[in-house]
Enzyme design. Structure first.
Site, PDB file in Angstrom:
ATOM      1  N   GLN A   1      -4.687  -1.705   9.782  1.00 51.61           N
ATOM      2  CA  GLN A   1      -4.559  -3.029   9.176  1.00 51.61           C
ATOM      3  C   GLN A   1      -5.124  -4.105  10.113  1.00 51.61           C
ATOM      4  O   GLN A   1      -4.755  -4.180  11.283  1.00 51.61           O
ATOM      5  CB  GLN A   1      -3.074  -3.314   8.858  1.00 51.61           C
ATOM      6  CG  GLN A   1      -2.830  -4.591   8.117  1.00 51.61           C
ATOM      7  CD  GLN A   1      -3.492  -4.628   6.736  1.00 51.61           C
ATOM      8  OE1 GLN A   1      -3.452  -3.656   5.987  1.00 51.61           O
ATOM      9  NE2 GLN A   1      -4.134  -5.729   6.416  1.00 51.61           N
TER      10      GLN A   1
ATOM     11  N   ASP B   1     -11.340   2.218   4.257  1.00 54.82           N
ATOM     12  CA  ASP B   1     -11.617   0.780   4.123  1.00 54.82           C
ATOM     13  C   ASP B   1     -13.114   0.532   3.942  1.00 54.82           C
ATOM     14  O   ASP B   1     -13.528  -0.565   3.562  1.00 54.82           O
ATOM     15  CB  ASP B   1     -11.140   0.018   5.371  1.00 54.82           C
ATOM     16  CG  ASP B   1      -9.824  -0.700   5.139  1.00 54.82           C
ATOM     17  OD1 ASP B   1      -9.499  -0.965   3.966  1.00 54.82           O
ATOM     18  OD2 ASP B   1      -9.148  -1.000   6.136  1.00 54.82           O
TER      19      ASP B   1
ATOM     20  N   LYS C   1       0.840  -1.207   0.000  1.00 60.07           N
ATOM     21  CA  LYS C   1       0.000   0.000   0.000  1.00 60.07           C
ATOM     22  C   LYS C   1       0.871   1.251   0.000  1.00 60.07           C
ATOM     23  O   LYS C   1       0.603   2.204  -0.727  1.00 60.07           O
ATOM     24  CB  LYS C   1      -0.901   0.013   1.246  1.00 60.07           C
ATOM     25  CG  LYS C   1      -2.038  -0.985   1.178  1.00 60.07           C
ATOM     26  CD  LYS C   1      -2.770  -1.069   2.499  1.00 60.07           C
ATOM     27  CE  LYS C   1      -3.872  -2.115   2.428  1.00 60.07           C
ATOM     28  NZ  LYS C   1      -4.480  -2.412   3.722  1.00 60.07           N
TER      29      LYS C   1
END
Ligand code: NAP
Length: 291
Positions: free
Chosen positions: A96, A119, A52
């Site tokens: 994460q 997200d 990422k």
């Protein structure tokens, strides 16, 4: 049969975004910023967060990576999120997952400002997605919808069968394709492990989306001729011919199912690369709304 090249689509999307960001820079404007927070030492998470960060740098986003020890407390993580909720340089916050067991994931997701929830997991954004409002959408299922769009695959009135009902793939992709709007408007069925006769349903699919987590679960006798196959699965299976000792396969028996399909995503190189592309896209969208 056309192989859907997710790697190429993701590269195109990154190039498009890079151009938009360089235009911002040319105008002397600030750029979108993304922070990724990694707690602990999970090897897969480390690799993913690294990918990422690399993608952010490639397109010119402001990128920050916070690596926290596995002993970080929930209170400390909540405090850090609050700090980024109020940080004007940051437009996207990504924590994460999975988190260490002592941290409540729901509490963390709900602490992220919905406007920076790139997200798309915050319940407010999930609710908006379900009722068809413009919002930040979860990256992998949004990537599936984007692939269908970019390959001009008609979804209106088509029977989409989604195998799998997880909150991160199955349910959101079904919801997105159900919406009465362009690039969606499908007739959607979701099946899962409690289905009594899965094959009768999967055989009706014009578009079959597999998000199961079982290697090569979908066989050619489970689909009809001309089906569009979107394989979200990523599974490691032993392969002594590989240096690593394993290879990646999807949830679909690619060799045989591809012979019956009109379009199919490979694994790797299909849906996988789209997830990060959609994350970058979400960060840009969040930036535009927050400005
Ligand atoms: P998950 O949370 O484990 O959900 C799997 C779903 O498949 C569940 O709904 C389960 O049914 C259903 N299922 C399992 N076995 C089945 C069977 N025999 N028959 C019918 N349904 C069955 O998995 P996930 O997080 O959605 O991920 C699915 C796959 O996508 C995995 O391979 C994962 O690695 C991959 N993935 C890829 C990306 C990416 O490319 N970026 C992102 C996310 C996930 P029940 O609900 O009844 O248990």
């Amino acid at each position: 049969m056309t192989i859907i090249d997710g790697k190429q689509v993701a590269a195109d999307m990154r190039a498009e975004l890079k151009l938009k960001i360089s235009e911002l820079k040319d105008k002397g404007k600030s750029v979108p910023g993304l922070v990724a927070i990694l707690v602990g030492e999970d090897p897969a998470s480390k690799v993913y967060v690294g990918m990422k960060e690399k993608a952010c740098i490639e397109v010119g986003l402001y990128s920050k990576l916070d690596r926290l020890s596995a002993e970080t407390t929930e209170a400390e993580l909540l405090q850090l999120i609050e700090q980024y909720n109020n940080d004007e340089k940051i437009h996207g916050i990504l924590v994460q997952l999975p988190l260490p067991k002592h941290i409540n994931e729901d509490a963390i997701i709900e602490a992220i400002s919905p406007s920076k929830d790139v997200d798309g997991f915050h319940p407010i954004n999930v609710g908006k997605m379900v009722i068809g409002k413009d919002t930040l959408l979860p990256c992998t299922p949004h990537g599936v919808v984007e692939l269908l769009k970019r390959y001009n695959i008609e979804t209106k009135g088509k029977h989409v069968v989604v195998v799998g009902r997880s909150n991160i793939v199955g349910k959101p992709v079904a919801n997105m394709l159900l919406q009465k709007k362009a690039g969606a408007n499908a007739v959607v069925t979701i099946v899962h492990s409690a289905a009594e006769d899965l094959t009768t349903i999967t055989k009706q699919a014009d578009i079959l989306i597999a998000a199961i987590g079982v290697p090569e679960f979908i066989k050619s006798d489970m689909v009809k001729d001309g089906v569009v196959i979107i394989d979200v699965g990523v599974n490691r299976v032993e392969d002594s011919s590989k240096k690593s000792g394993y290879k990646l396969v999807g949830d679909v028996d690619f060799a045989n199912v591809s012979e019956k399909s009109s379009y199919i995503t490979p694994v790797p190189g299909g849906v996988g690369p789209m997830t990060i592309a959609m994350l970058l896209q979400n960060t840009y969208s969040a930036y535009l709304k927050l400005k």
